[in-house]
Design an enzyme around this catalytic site. Structure first.
Site, PDB file in Angstrom:
ATOM      1  N   SER A 116       0.826  -1.190   0.000  1.00 49.22           N
ATOM      2  CA  SER A 116       0.000   0.000   0.000  1.00 49.22           C
ATOM      3  C   SER A 116       0.872   1.257   0.000  1.00 49.22           C
ATOM      4  O   SER A 116       1.710   1.422  -0.889  1.00 49.22           O
ATOM      5  CB  SER A 116      -0.955  -0.046   1.196  1.00 49.22           C
ATOM      6  OG  SER A 116      -2.003   0.875   1.051  1.00 49.22           O
ATOM      7  N   GLU A 141      -9.623  -3.708  -6.302  1.00 49.06           N
ATOM      8  CA  GLU A 141      -8.985  -2.615  -5.562  1.00 49.06           C
ATOM      9  C   GLU A 141      -9.144  -1.275  -6.260  1.00 49.06           C
ATOM     10  O   GLU A 141      -8.991  -1.185  -7.487  1.00 49.06           O
ATOM     11  CB  GLU A 141      -7.489  -2.883  -5.410  1.00 49.06           C
ATOM     12  CG  GLU A 141      -7.131  -4.125  -4.638  1.00 49.06           C
ATOM     13  CD  GLU A 141      -5.690  -4.098  -4.172  1.00 49.06           C
ATOM     14  OE1 GLU A 141      -5.289  -3.083  -3.565  1.00 49.06           O
ATOM     15  OE2 GLU A 141      -4.967  -5.070  -4.414  1.00 49.06           O
ATOM     16  N   HIS A 185      -7.463  -5.566  -1.164  1.00 48.70           N
ATOM     17  CA  HIS A 185      -6.241  -4.842  -0.833  1.00 48.70           C
ATOM     18  C   HIS A 185      -5.340  -5.642   0.112  1.00 48.70           C
ATOM     19  O   HIS A 185      -5.769  -6.046   1.195  1.00 48.70           O
ATOM     20  CB  HIS A 185      -6.624  -3.503  -0.206  1.00 48.70           C
ATOM     21  CG  HIS A 185      -5.490  -2.558  -0.020  1.00 48.70           C
ATOM     22  ND1 HIS A 185      -4.706  -2.116  -1.062  1.00 48.70           N
ATOM     23  CD2 HIS A 185      -5.001  -1.952   1.098  1.00 48.70           C
ATOM     24  CE1 HIS A 185      -3.801  -1.276  -0.603  1.00 48.70           C
ATOM     25  NE2 HIS A 185      -3.950  -1.167   0.703  1.00 48.70           N
TER      26      HIS A 185
END
Length: 298
Positions: free
Chosen positions: A142, A236, A266
């Site tokens: 991320s 996502e 995610h």
């Protein structure tokens, strides 16, 4: 095909109440609470340490294959090395690498480029210890995936020797949030929202432009970087960050392997302890890292 485990995870995430658009203190409290529910990796021991003055968490292991420097996620405003120790250790163990995760400074108290400075300082500290750059790999998820790429770009621009490879899991690479999937996948993504990411970006950027290439490495010159592997799920909002990176890096002459996993959410790799697709993705990632580090040590 029906996936009961994935459905269970999605329902739990939708019911968590975590909203990255909330005040950072509230985000941290809820996010840390969620991370605390993740099982600790069996048989692993961790020790607090530091790299270049940056707090870090080291997985005590006898792995001899090299070193994995891990950058955790959390939208640049939350998360910790301890919270992500399971994912980092899983990847390192599978790749045969010694794993160190850093606790870079978080926004809004420490906006850009504090996290970037910490990442560079940690890598320099590894080199100062005598660790060969070709025996080091980066990994991040991320925001940590975006940070790992930004650190690579800063190192390249500074003329420092680069690590062997970088693994980017569901990376957040465009703080302008301009990808089509940001809205197009919003209904499918149980973890992130466009509003939450834009709030995190504002906290992190401060007065910095959203398309600054060191804050949003999607807009950087991507030539001259080590091989990259990118894993992203089709459900996502960050899907287009990954696909645009692969296209741009490939066009710049950088080796990049992109994996788009159908229906995955995610950073699904963090659920490898219960999700078969997570275990498989970690295995693919570990094989890539092991191969790239091994080639640089031959």
């Amino acid at each position: 095909m029906p996936n009961a485990v994935l459905d269970q995870l999605i329902q739990a995430m939708r019911g968590s109440g975590l909203d990255f658009a909330a005040p950072p203190a509230e985000v941290r409290r809820k996010f840390d609470g969620l991370l605390a529910t993740m099982p600790s990796p069996e048989g692993e021991t961790f020790e607090a340490t530091s790299l270049g003055g940056v707090p870090a968490l080291e997985c005590v292991t006898d792995a001899q294959g090299g070193t994995l420097l891990y950058f955790h996620g959390g939208g640049y405003i939350a998360g910790s090395a301890a919270g992500y120790r399971g994912l980092a250790a899983d990847i390192g163990r599978a790749a045969g690498l010694h794993t160190i995760s850093i606790d870079y400074r978080l926004a809004p108290e420490a906006p850009f480029p504090a996290a970037l400075d910490d990442g560079v300082a940690a890598y320099r500290a590894l080199l100062d210890r005598g660790v060969a750059p070709g025996s080091i790999a980066f990994a991040g998820d991320s925001a940590g995936g975006g940070l790992a790429l930004s650190v690579l770009i800063r190192l390249r621009d500074g003329g420092l020797p680069l690590p062997a490879a970088a693994l980017l899991l569901s990376p957040w690479l465009d703080l302008a949030c301009a990808g089509g999937s940001m809205e197009g996948k919003a209904a499918a993504d149980p973890s992130l929202s466009p509003e939450g990411l834009r709030a995190c970006a504002a906290h992190y950027l401060g007065a910095t432009a959203a398309r600054d290439p060191l804050a949003s490495p999607l807009y950087a010159d991507l030539s001259g970087l080590p091989p990259l592997m990118v894993q992203v799920g089709s459900s996502e909002v960050l899907l287009d960050d990954a696909t645009r990176l692969a296209a741009a890096a490939g066009a710049a002459g950088t080796s990049v392997r992109l994996e788009i996993w159908p229906e995955m959410i995610h950073v699904w790799q963090s659920f490898a302890f219960m999700l078969p697709e997570g275990r498989e993705a970690v295995g693919n990632a570990a094989a890539f890292l092991s191969r790239q580090v091994g080639q640089n040590q031959d």
